[in-house]
Write a protein that holds these residues in place. Structure first.
Motif, PDB file in Angstrom:
ATOM      1  N   LEU A 415      31.894  39.641  35.660  1.00 14.22           N
ATOM      2  CA  LEU A 415      31.340  38.769  37.034  1.00 14.22           C
ATOM      3  C   LEU A 415      30.804  39.911  37.925  1.00 14.22           C
ATOM      4  O   LEU A 415      29.224  39.511  38.298  1.00 14.22           O
ATOM      5  N   MET A 416      31.931  40.251  38.599  1.00 13.31           N
ATOM      6  CA  MET A 416      31.161  40.902  39.574  1.00 13.31           C
ATOM      7  C   MET A 416      30.172  42.716  39.404  1.00 13.31           C
ATOM      8  O   MET A 416      29.880  42.778  39.948  1.00 13.31           O
ATOM      9  N   GLY A 417      30.311  42.275  38.516  1.00 14.04           N
ATOM     10  CA  GLY A 417      30.074  43.121  37.313  1.00 14.04           C
ATOM     11  C   GLY A 417      30.324  44.690  37.137  1.00 14.04           C
ATOM     12  O   GLY A 417      29.565  45.612  37.884  1.00 14.04           O
ATOM     13  N   GLN A 418      31.528  44.609  37.675  1.00 10.87           N
ATOM     14  CA  GLN A 418      32.441  45.781  37.688  1.00 10.87           C
ATOM     15  C   GLN A 418      32.098  46.661  36.469  1.00 10.87           C
ATOM     16  O   GLN A 418      32.370  46.069  35.510  1.00 10.87           O
ATOM     17  N   ARG A 419      32.503  47.954  36.218  1.00 12.13           N
ATOM     18  CA  ARG A 419      32.670  48.761  35.334  1.00 12.13           C
ATOM     19  C   ARG A 419      33.550  48.496  34.886  1.00 12.13           C
ATOM     20  O   ARG A 419      34.950  48.280  35.204  1.00 12.13           O
ATOM     21  N   ALA A 420      34.147  49.091  33.003  1.00 12.37           N
ATOM     22  CA  ALA A 420      34.614  48.720  32.369  1.00 12.37           C
ATOM     23  C   ALA A 420      36.427  49.823  32.930  1.00 12.37           C
ATOM     24  O   ALA A 420      37.410  49.483  32.739  1.00 12.37           O
ATOM     25  N   PHE A 421      35.947  50.390  33.453  1.00 16.58           N
ATOM     26  CA  PHE A 421      37.216  51.323  34.048  1.00 16.58           C
ATOM     27  C   PHE A 421      37.575  51.054  34.656  1.00 16.58           C
ATOM     28  O   PHE A 421      39.115  51.120  35.382  1.00 16.58           O
ATOM     29  N   VAL A 422      36.804  49.958  36.192  1.00 14.78           N
ATOM     30  CA  VAL A 422      37.974  49.461  37.713  1.00 14.78           C
ATOM     31  C   VAL A 422      39.045  48.712  36.963  1.00 14.78           C
ATOM     32  O   VAL A 422      39.860  48.843  36.655  1.00 14.78           O
ATOM     33  N   ASN A 423      38.145  48.168  34.980  1.00 13.14           N
ATOM     34  CA  ASN A 423      38.844  46.630  34.911  1.00 13.14           C
ATOM     35  C   ASN A 423      39.852  47.481  33.988  1.00 13.14           C
ATOM     36  O   ASN A 423      41.755  47.126  34.373  1.00 13.14           O
ATOM     37  N   PHE A 424      40.106  48.616  33.764  1.00 11.01           N
ATOM     38  CA  PHE A 424      41.117  49.026  33.314  1.00 11.01           C
ATOM     39  C   PHE A 424      42.225  49.555  34.392  1.00 11.01           C
ATOM     40  O   PHE A 424      43.716  49.546  34.947  1.00 11.01           O
ATOM     41  N   LEU A 425      41.602  50.155  35.623  1.00 17.04           N
ATOM     42  CA  LEU A 425      42.622  51.262  36.707  1.00 17.04           C
ATOM     43  C   LEU A 425      43.253  50.050  36.986  1.00 17.04           C
ATOM     44  O   LEU A 425      44.634  49.468  37.630  1.00 17.04           O
ATOM     45  N   VAL A 426      42.118  48.283  37.298  1.00 15.99           N
ATOM     46  CA  VAL A 426      43.363  47.364  37.863  1.00 15.99           C
ATOM     47  C   VAL A 426      44.050  46.647  37.382  1.00 15.99           C
ATOM     48  O   VAL A 426      45.256  46.395  38.137  1.00 15.99           O
ATOM     49  N   THR A 427      43.784  46.981  35.397  1.00 14.72           N
ATOM     50  CA  THR A 427      44.799  46.095  35.425  1.00 14.72           C
ATOM     51  C   THR A 427      46.202  46.421  35.229  1.00 14.72           C
ATOM     52  O   THR A 427      46.776  46.550  35.177  1.00 14.72           O
ATOM     53  N   GLY A 428      45.857  47.904  35.074  1.00 19.03           N
ATOM     54  CA  GLY A 428      46.901  49.545  35.020  1.00 19.03           C
ATOM     55  C   GLY A 428      47.780  49.243  35.731  1.00 19.03           C
ATOM     56  O   GLY A 428      49.095  49.257  36.040  1.00 19.03           O
ATOM     57  N   ALA A 429      47.109  49.044  36.910  1.00 13.85           N
ATOM     58  CA  ALA A 429      47.981  49.542  38.047  1.00 13.85           C
ATOM     59  C   ALA A 429      48.483  47.760  38.488  1.00 13.85           C
ATOM     60  O   ALA A 429      49.605  47.796  39.067  1.00 13.85           O
ATOM     61  N   VAL A 430      47.985  46.760  38.127  1.00 11.73           N
ATOM     62  CA  VAL A 430      49.115  44.987  38.242  1.00 11.73           C
ATOM     63  C   VAL A 430      50.503  45.411  37.394  1.00 11.73           C
ATOM     64  O   VAL A 430      51.070  45.126  37.519  1.00 11.73           O
ATOM     65  N   LEU A 431      50.236  45.615  36.060  1.00 10.12           N
ATOM     66  CA  LEU A 431      50.843  45.769  35.055  1.00 10.12           C
ATOM     67  C   LEU A 431      51.834  46.580  35.654  1.00 10.12           C
ATOM     68  O   LEU A 431      53.322  46.533  35.382  1.00 10.12           O
ATOM     69  N   LEU A 432      51.842  47.705  35.966  1.00  8.21           N
ATOM     70  CA  LEU A 432      53.228  48.972  37.043  1.00  8.21           C
ATOM     71  C   LEU A 432      53.759  48.316  38.446  1.00  8.21           C
ATOM     72  O   LEU A 432      55.001  48.414  37.845  1.00  8.21           O
ATOM     73  N   LEU A 433      52.450  47.398  38.918  1.00 15.19           N
ATOM     74  CA  LEU A 433      53.459  46.656  39.849  1.00 15.19           C
ATOM     75  C   LEU A 433      54.245  44.839  39.847  1.00 15.19           C
ATOM     76  O   LEU A 433      55.683  45.771  39.445  1.00 15.19           O
ATOM     77  N   ALA A 434      54.107  44.562  38.425  1.00 15.65           N
ATOM     78  CA  ALA A 434      54.507  43.520  37.604  1.00 15.65           C
ATOM     79  C   ALA A 434      56.141  44.623  37.844  1.00 15.65           C
ATOM     80  O   ALA A 434      57.243  44.052  37.393  1.00 15.65           O
ATOM     81  N   ALA A 435      56.538  45.686  36.783  1.00 14.81           N
ATOM     82  CA  ALA A 435      56.940  46.513  36.444  1.00 14.81           C
ATOM     83  C   ALA A 435      58.138  46.369  36.994  1.00 14.81           C
ATOM     84  O   ALA A 435      59.652  47.330  37.097  1.00 14.81           O
ATOM     85  N   ALA A 436      57.645  47.848  37.873  1.00 12.08           N
ATOM     86  CA  ALA A 436      58.214  47.830  39.833  1.00 12.08           C
ATOM     87  C   ALA A 436      59.195  46.940  39.889  1.00 12.08           C
ATOM     88  O   ALA A 436      60.089  46.091  40.873  1.00 12.08           O
ATOM     89  N   VAL A 437      58.216  45.350  40.404  1.00 11.89           N
ATOM     90  CA  VAL A 437      59.076  44.046  40.850  1.00 11.89           C
ATOM     91  C   VAL A 437      60.561  43.938  39.701  1.00 11.89           C
ATOM     92  O   VAL A 437      61.879  43.218  40.157  1.00 11.89           O
TER      93      VAL A 437
END
Ligand SMILES: Nc1ncnc2c1ncn2[C@@H]1O[C@H](COP(=O)(O)OP(=O)(O)O)[C@@H](O)[C@H]1O
Ligand SMILES: [Mg+2]
Lengths: 450, 268
Positions: A415-437
């Motif tokens: 919705l914010m018009g971000q390009r796909a690469f941002v989505n990949f980066l953010v999702t990857g970071a969230v997954l890493l964060l969850a695995a760290a938790v």
């Protein structure tokens, strides 16, 4: 040959243990003395209901001990909703976007539900995404080439998933190859099967109305309300009934207010969601588009069924046991091999179902279906939701919450018009964060047990 | 330190008897013709140096290992055991050295693991919780607050208590405990030893493996010493001294007790 019995070292061990936790030890002796003075075992009296404060404190103690469950994901979901609602006030919280979000989340959630079973044993299924794609291809071929209806093509797809899962389980549990390697091989092999079935560059359309409706149809508004009210009432009745029987028999139970709050919370979510999705969300005036998307009650039914299987049957208990301590499970007479095979069977069958939902949403199946980041989103959903990668800890509910988090990130950034690469980066970071938790809370759990 | 227990009537037929048990792991023979008797109402201590084969013998009794030779009698009948389920059915329960509890499950769930009570296809949690509480109460367990605690939150002594309670939950007739006090502090050791004695006083046949001769002399009625995989001697606790038992453990013989010709074993 050692000539002395090692009772001296034994005593040394005892001394070391005592030195490690002197306060601990004396506290326990004091506790012992108190219990003796008050006469008998606390087990002889009925369990008392904790007060509201005790209930909250027990929960906080559990959190501190590393048993955090779905809390970070649930908080994260709230934060994401507030964030995107603030950044995109006129699009994010609209009924049409909420409906889209639910449909986008559903295939991820079903995939994550299946992966939860596999992760509970500390195993992984890297082929789950493409197994869903291949199963969807089988469904499309049975419908289009063989001309059979959904009632045969959907079972054919599910059986395809079941077959993949059975084979994977055999290789892992009977041959003894690590699941990482087996499913990596299947990840490659199954993509070959899909490509062979569909043909290079081809796409198979999905036109069967029932299949299309899974992700694109809506439950009639009146019926949706009936379902929602019945579901909320059933949850309340079962939960309060169980609590009451625990009280009568003097068993351990939660604080009553907390139980009521939980019942109210579930009712609010169910009825609130139904209210939002029952509004007319058609963009064109004069057209009616309203009702809960079919995929929502489908997820609901799966959630209830699979939660019962994991939480209330001996089979589910054994899955947790094998994931927690396989040797202890074996000594308890549990057939560890059979449990291990079964989780891959369940995982791949649900992956097939996830593939069907995705085919319905896109109205087609392509050679790349289920490839790309599909699997990582599924694993991410389970782990973000609080299911441990180390086995033994996780719930089906976690998959739902985690799947919603992932879908919300994708949806909001879109919705914010971000390009796909941002989505990949953010999702990857969230997954890493969850695995760290996950890793850190596991260490906390380990150190909590002295 | 001897004779803290009232003398128990002996000569009663043993509940569990092993005769001539052999067990090898590949080329290594760990047990050589071991005999063992366990009587109801008595604590039989199994002592021996590290690597003498005590844990292996326990696992053979439990059906975890199959034996290469020897006979297994239970209540006077010759039986064949093929796995832990068979021995559990006979009424034999084992508390393993490494406890074998699932940290991610609570006390009730661990106690009923593999033998869950059910109502239809669903678990009957209330019944299991009640039975677990009754068992802990009957053992006068005072240190466990709630049976719905995760095992990961328990101390070493509490875990040992849960493992023992799990073993007696099933109206078992024989309980084998492999070094139950090895990792415990003073107060916890005390509790576990009391528990062990109470099991025998309740009429169970108890086998206690321990390195600590103080513990052995405190609770055991009989002592069987293993020496390099052989049963060197079985003696009444009140008939021997601690130093005699040490000799049996370290040399396989003491005076006229034990393996008379040790040259065969010494050559190994
Ligand atoms: N699974 C196994 N495979 C091979 N050797 C084993 C195995 N288990 C035990 N042993 C060997 O058998 C001997 C006896 O071991 P164990 O029964 O554990 O002794 P204890 O409990 O008396 O200390 C040791 O030498 C050990 O190395
Ligand atoms: Mg041992």
């Amino acid at each position: 040959m050692s000539a002395t019995p090692d009772s001296p070292t034994r005593n040394g061990d005892v001394a070391a243990t005592a030195a490690k936790g002197p306060q601990d030890e004396s506290a326990r002796i004091a506790e012992l003395a108190r219990a003796t003075a008050s006469g008998g075992s606390p087990m002889a009296q009925p369990a008392e209901e904790p007060t509201f404060g005790e209930g909250i404190r027990a929960y906080i103690t559990r959190l501190k001990g590393g048993d955090i469950g779905a809390l970070p994901a649930a908080l994260g979901l709230v934060v994401l909703f507030v964030l995107f609602a603030a950044l995109r006030p006129d699009t994010f919280l609209t009924p049409i976007n909420i409906a889209n979000l639910m449909v986008q989340a559903s295939s991820i959630i079903v995939l994550a539900m299946g992966l939860t079973f596999v992760l509970l044993l500390g195993d992984i299924d890297l082929s789950a995404g493409v197994a869903g794609g291949a199963s969807a291809a089988v469904m499309a071929l049975v419908m289009n080439d063989a001309g059979l209806g959904w009632y045969l093509s959907i079972p054919a797809a599910l059986l395809t998933g079941l077959a993949f899962g059975t084979l994977i389980g055999m290789f892992v549990a009977r041959v003894g190859i690590p699941s990482f390697v087996v499913t990596l091989a299947f990840f490659l092999g199954i993509q070959g099967i899909t490509l062979w079935l569909i043909g290079e560059g081809g796409t198979i359309p999905v036109r069967d109305q029932v299949v299309v409706n899974i992700a694109n149809g809506n439950v009639p508004v009146g019926l949706g309300w009936v379902f929602a009210v019945l579901a909320a009432a059933a949850y309340a009745l079962i939960t309060l009934g169980r609590w009451n029987s625990q009280r009568r028999r003097g068993l351990n139970r939660d604080n009553f207010i907390l139980v009521v709050l939980r019942v109210v919370g579930v009712a609010v979510v169910l009825l609130g969601l139904t209210a939002v999705l029952s509004q007319n969300r058609a963009r064109v005036p004069g057209i009616e588009l309203a009702g809960v998307p079919y995929s929502v009650p489908i997820i609901g039914v799966l959630l209830v069924l699979l939660s019962i299987v994991l939480g209330r049957t001996a089979y589910g208990r054994h899955v947790y046991a094998v994931g927690g301590n396989a040797e202890a499970a074996r000594r308890a007479g549990i057939n560890v091999t059979r449990i291990r095979i079964s989780v891959f069977m369940i995982g791949s069958t649900l992956a097939a179902f996830s593939g069907i939902i995705e085919a319905s949403r896109l109205n087609s199946v392509a050679p790349g279906s289920g490839g790309g980041n599909t699997l990582l989103l599924g694993v991410g959903a389970a782990v973000i939701g609080g299911t441990s990668l180390f086995g033994g800890k996780g719930k089906v509910t976690n998959a739902v919450i985690g799947g919603l988090v992932i879908a919300t990130i994708t949806n909001g950034l879109g919705l914010m018009g971000q390009r796909a690469f941002v989505n990949f980066l953010v999702t990857g970071a969230v997954l890493l964060l969850a695995a760290a938790v996950d890793a850190i809370s596991r260490r906390r759990r380990a150190s909590a047990s002295s | 330190m001897q004779g803290t227990n009232p003398p128990t009537a002996t000569g009663g037929a043993p509940l569990l008897s092993l005769r001539g048990i052999d067990k090898s792991f590949g080329p290594v023979q760990v047990l050589h013709g071991v005999d063992l008797d366990v009587r109801a109402g008595e604590v039989t201590a199994l002592v021996g140096d590290n690597g003498a084969g005590k844990s292996t013998l326990v696992k053979c009794i439990a059906g975890i290992y199959t034996t290469d030779a020897g006979e297994y009698f239970f209540e006077g009948r010759r039986v064949q055991v093929h796995g832990p389920r068979d021995t559990a059915e006979l009424g034999i329960e084992v508390v393993y050295q490494d406890l074998a509890l699932c940290d991610n499950l609570d006390i009730v769930q661990n106690m009923f693991l593999g033998r869950e009570e059910k109502k239809g296809v669903l678990l009957d949690e209330p019944t299991m919780e009640e039975m677990a509480r009754q068992t802990l109460a009957s053992l006068s367990v005072r240190t466990v607050r709630s049976v719905r605690q995760l095992v990961s939150s328990l101390s070493g002594g509490q875990r040992q208590t849960v493992a023992i309670a799990k073993a007696v939950l099933w109206n078992s007739k024989v309980v084998l405990l492999d070094e139950p006090t090895a990792a415990l502090g003073v107060a916890q050791t005390r509790q576990v030893l009391d528990l062990v004695r109470r099991l025998a006083d309740n009429g169970l046949g108890v086998v206690l493996i321990s390195h600590n001769l103080n513990d052995v002399f405190e609770v055991a009625d009989n002592i069987t010493a293993l020496y390099l995989g052989r049963a060197a001697a079985t003696v009444r606790t009140k008939d021997v001294t601690s130093s005699q038992v040490v000799e049996l453990i370290t040399a396989g013989r003491s005076g006229d007790m034990g393996i008379i010709d040790t040259s065969a074993t010494a050559a190994v």
